[in-house]
Design a protein around this motif. Structure first.
Motif, PDB file in Angstrom:
ATOM      1  N   PRO A  98      39.939  28.873  34.612  1.00 40.75           N
ATOM      2  CA  PRO A  98      40.439  28.690  35.978  1.00 40.75           C
ATOM      3  C   PRO A  98      40.743  27.218  36.254  1.00 40.75           C
ATOM      4  O   PRO A  98      40.114  26.329  35.688  1.00 40.75           O
ATOM      5  CB  PRO A  98      39.281  29.162  36.855  1.00 40.75           C
ATOM      6  N   ASP A 154      29.709  33.174  39.706  1.00 43.29           N
ATOM      7  CA  ASP A 154      30.619  34.224  39.263  1.00 43.29           C
ATOM      8  C   ASP A 154      32.004  33.647  38.995  1.00 43.29           C
ATOM      9  O   ASP A 154      32.534  32.894  39.824  1.00 43.29           O
ATOM     10  CB  ASP A 154      30.734  35.327  40.316  1.00 43.29           C
ATOM     11  N   PRO A 156      36.162  33.823  38.651  1.00 42.46           N
ATOM     12  CA  PRO A 156      37.139  34.519  39.490  1.00 42.46           C
ATOM     13  C   PRO A 156      37.652  35.803  38.842  1.00 42.46           C
ATOM     14  O   PRO A 156      38.168  36.686  39.522  1.00 42.46           O
ATOM     15  CB  PRO A 156      38.269  33.505  39.649  1.00 42.46           C
ATOM     16  N   ARG A 157      37.508  35.894  37.518  1.00 38.40           N
ATOM     17  CA  ARG A 157      37.974  37.041  36.737  1.00 38.40           C
ATOM     18  C   ARG A 157      37.311  36.948  35.374  1.00 38.40           C
ATOM     19  O   ARG A 157      36.721  35.926  35.041  1.00 38.40           O
ATOM     20  CB  ARG A 157      39.495  37.002  36.597  1.00 38.40           C
ATOM     21  N   ALA A 158      37.424  38.010  34.603  1.00 38.56           N
ATOM     22  CA  ALA A 158      36.904  37.958  33.235  1.00 38.56           C
ATOM     23  C   ALA A 158      37.739  36.951  32.442  1.00 38.56           C
ATOM     24  O   ALA A 158      38.975  36.961  32.518  1.00 38.56           O
ATOM     25  CB  ALA A 158      36.982  39.331  32.588  1.00 38.56           C
ATOM     26  N   GLU A 174      47.269  41.312  26.036  1.00 38.32           N
ATOM     27  CA  GLU A 174      47.158  41.139  27.488  1.00 38.32           C
ATOM     28  C   GLU A 174      48.199  40.149  28.001  1.00 38.32           C
ATOM     29  O   GLU A 174      48.788  40.358  29.065  1.00 38.32           O
ATOM     30  CB  GLU A 174      45.740  40.674  27.849  1.00 38.32           C
ATOM     31  N   ARG A 178      51.083  41.009  30.696  1.00 37.34           N
ATOM     32  CA  ARG A 178      51.236  40.200  31.907  1.00 37.34           C
ATOM     33  C   ARG A 178      52.660  39.668  32.048  1.00 37.34           C
ATOM     34  O   ARG A 178      53.216  39.638  33.137  1.00 37.34           O
ATOM     35  CB  ARG A 178      50.233  39.045  31.888  1.00 37.34           C
ATOM     36  N   SER A 184      50.858  41.987  37.550  1.00 32.20           N
ATOM     37  CA  SER A 184      49.497  42.178  37.029  1.00 32.20           C
ATOM     38  C   SER A 184      48.855  40.826  36.834  1.00 32.20           C
ATOM     39  O   SER A 184      49.518  39.820  36.595  1.00 32.20           O
ATOM     40  CB  SER A 184      49.522  42.952  35.720  1.00 32.20           C
ATOM     41  N   SER A 185      47.574  40.776  36.941  1.00 33.73           N
ATOM     42  CA  SER A 185      46.868  39.519  36.682  1.00 33.73           C
ATOM     43  C   SER A 185      45.597  39.846  35.932  1.00 33.73           C
ATOM     44  O   SER A 185      45.111  40.967  35.941  1.00 33.73           O
ATOM     45  CB  SER A 185      46.536  38.792  37.994  1.00 33.73           C
ATOM     46  N   ARG A 186      45.097  38.834  35.270  1.00 33.03           N
ATOM     47  CA  ARG A 186      43.843  39.023  34.533  1.00 33.03           C
ATOM     48  C   ARG A 186      42.693  39.102  35.463  1.00 33.03           C
ATOM     49  O   ARG A 186      42.568  38.522  36.456  1.00 33.03           O
ATOM     50  CB  ARG A 186      43.644  37.878  33.558  1.00 33.03           C
TER      51      ARG A 186
END
Length: 186
Positions: A98, A154, A156-158, A174, A178, A184-186
């Motif tokens: 991120p 945590d 924001p995403r895997a 993936e 995308r 789509s987003s991860r």
């Protein structure tokens, strides 16, 4: 706050079977993907545990062979010597970090839940870590996280963590998905 970015790249990549830091994704070495994500979030960037073109290299501390804790100790020693307040860390195998890690992980010390190599570490942790490495056989990041009282944040995403050729193939699939469907987003 002055932040040193540190990419851990001294592992043997046994599960990957070759130099995973150098494997290319979209024509760019994976370590360079990590560097591109961290650089805007830091005041300076280093690689720990190996030489890499374009980045200053620092050694594990207090010696090689201590895994990620030795890499973190090397980064903290370097940061303290150079006057940084904290170290933002990542392994060389996380190509889609991120772009808001500092905000997510502040205040130090903290790590991303499920990705303990991605962390923001207060330089004042250095003596605790060096003593831990000298006095304990525990070389796990989880053990240090507990001992240091670091927070788990945590993500924001895997995040893609590429440890095997199968992980790389899944990441590439993936990425293609995308690109074919930008919604789509991860």
């Amino acid at each position: 706050m002055s932040i040193l970015g540190a990419i851990f790249a001294g592992g043997q990549a046994r599960r990957f079977g070759s130099d995973k830091a150098a494997v290319e994704i979209d024509g760019i070495a994976m370590l360079d993907h990590v560097a591109a994500q961290l650089a805007p979030q830091c005041d300076a960037l280093v690689v720990v545990g190996r030489q890499w073109q374009g980045l200053a290299a620092i050694a594990d501390q207090p010696r090689h062979g201590l895994g990620p804790l030795g890499a973190l100790a090397g980064a903290l020693v370097h940061a303290a010597t150079e006057g940084y307040d904290a170290v933002l860390t990542s392994g060389c195998d996380l190509p889609d970090l991120p772009d808001d890690l500092i905000q997510r992980l502040s205040p130090a010390s903290s790590v991303l839940r499920g990705q303990p190599l991605v962390g923001l570490w207060d330089v004042r942790l250095r003596p605790l870590l060096i003593a831990h490495l000298d006095q304990s056989a525990d070389r796990s990041m989880q053990g240090l996280i507990e001992k240091a009282g670091a927070r788990r944040v945590d993500p924001p995403r895997a995040l893609a963590n590429i440890n095997t050729p199968d992980d790389l193939a899944a990441y590439r699939r993936e990425e293609l998905r995308r690109l074919e469907d930008p919604r789509s987003s991860r």
